[in-house]
Design an enzyme around this catalytic site. Structure first.
Site, PDB file in Angstrom:
ATOM      1  CG  HIS A 165      -2.423  12.173  -4.778  1.00 39.02           C
ATOM      2  ND1 HIS A 165      -1.800  11.345  -5.779  1.00 39.02           N
ATOM      3  CD2 HIS A 165      -2.151  11.480  -3.591  1.00 39.02           C
ATOM      4  CE1 HIS A 165      -1.718  10.330  -5.333  1.00 39.02           C
ATOM      5  NE2 HIS A 165      -1.665  10.404  -4.105  1.00 39.02           N
TER       6      HIS A 165
ATOM      7  CE  LYS B  96       1.803  12.583  -3.909  1.00 40.99           C
ATOM      8  NZ  LYS B  96       2.324  12.170  -2.492  1.00 40.99           N
TER       9      LYS B  96
END
Length: 266
Positions: free
Chosen positions: A154, A158
């Site tokens: 990601h 995040k």
């Protein structure tokens, strides 16, 4: 039937996409948005859109008191999501939640609250239809190839690791795979954490880098073979069909549903 929607975290990356998606469908009506940093500003102007005549509220509690709504879409933070859901359910507003960070105990408590109030809620670790299919296919593969590892990647903003998608995938896999410790019995990590997080006998690895959005591959190893099941979200628009579906389906529920696969015809 028109569905009135409040978006919590509407000034964030995912929230902005939800606001745009709602504006593309006549039966969805944006009635409010929540953003602490943009409180008091017109939602459209703050997001670079045409003025909407609706100002941001500074909290979910304020938004629920100020705006009429059927659904609260929440893309906020793991620290606030449970409280936001509780406030919505108590107000008779159905939560649709993409924020990760809810524990198993949190979900049990929220499920009980939904049943007490007789309204639905949907919590989905991932709203991309392709990602949901990836999780379902991985669970099926685990019946036949029990040696497995998950690698999720990601963007570097995040907050949680592993991702909610990876945890949900692992949970689905363990329903079809007895707990079994993989690898050499005398394996040793020369650098702490090198083998990733341990879950029911297999490993989950998290990658965080700028330029990434949301990506996951599930690797299954067998004698002389490797099966890879992979999904990539290349932009946040990929999640919007799933969010739209959840907003529509939650109106039919009187209980909490965890996982988008539960409302798909699979």
């Amino acid at each position: 039937m028109s569905i009135r929607v409040i978006v919590a975290g509407a000034s964030g990356r995912m929230g902005q996409e939800v606001v745009k998606m709602i504006g593309q469908h006549d039966h969805l009506i944006l009635t409010g948005g929540v953003s602490r940093s943009q409180k008091g500003r017109d939602i459209g102007e703050a997001l670079g859109l045409a003025p909407l005549g609706i100002d941001f509220a500074g909290s979910v509690q304020e938004a629920l008191a100020k705006f009429d709504a059927d659904v609260l879409v929440d893309f906020t933070t793991p620290q606030t999501v449970k409280e936001n859901m509780e406030l919505a359910i108590q107000a008779g507003v159905r939560p649709v939640v993409g924020t990760s960070g809810l524990s198993e105990q949190d979900l049990k408590e929220l499920e009980e609250l939904c049943r007490e109030r007789g309204i639905g809620a949907i919590v989905a670790p991932n709203f991309a239809i392709g990602a949901v299919l990836m999780m379902v296919f991985a669970a099926q593969a685990a019946k036949y190839l029990p040696h497995v590892e998950i690698i999720e990647s990601h963007h570097d903003r995040k907050l949680d690791a592993p991702s909610g998608t990876a945890i949900k995938t692992a949970e689905l896999i363990t329903k079809n795979r007895p707990e079994m410790k993989q690898g050499h019995p005398e394996e040793e990590e020369v650098l702490d954490g090198a083998r990733g997080a341990y879950y029911q006998g297999f490993r989950i690895h998290s990658v965080r880098l700028p330029g990434l959005v949301a990506h996951q591959e599930v690797l299954f190893g067998g004698s002389g073979q490797l099966l890879t099941i992979r999904h990539d979200s290349l932009n946040r628009e990929s999640f919007m069909p799933g969010v739209k579906l959840a907003i529509e389906k939650v109106m039919e529920l009187d209980h909490l549903v965890y996982g988008l696969e539960k409302i798909l015809d699979l």
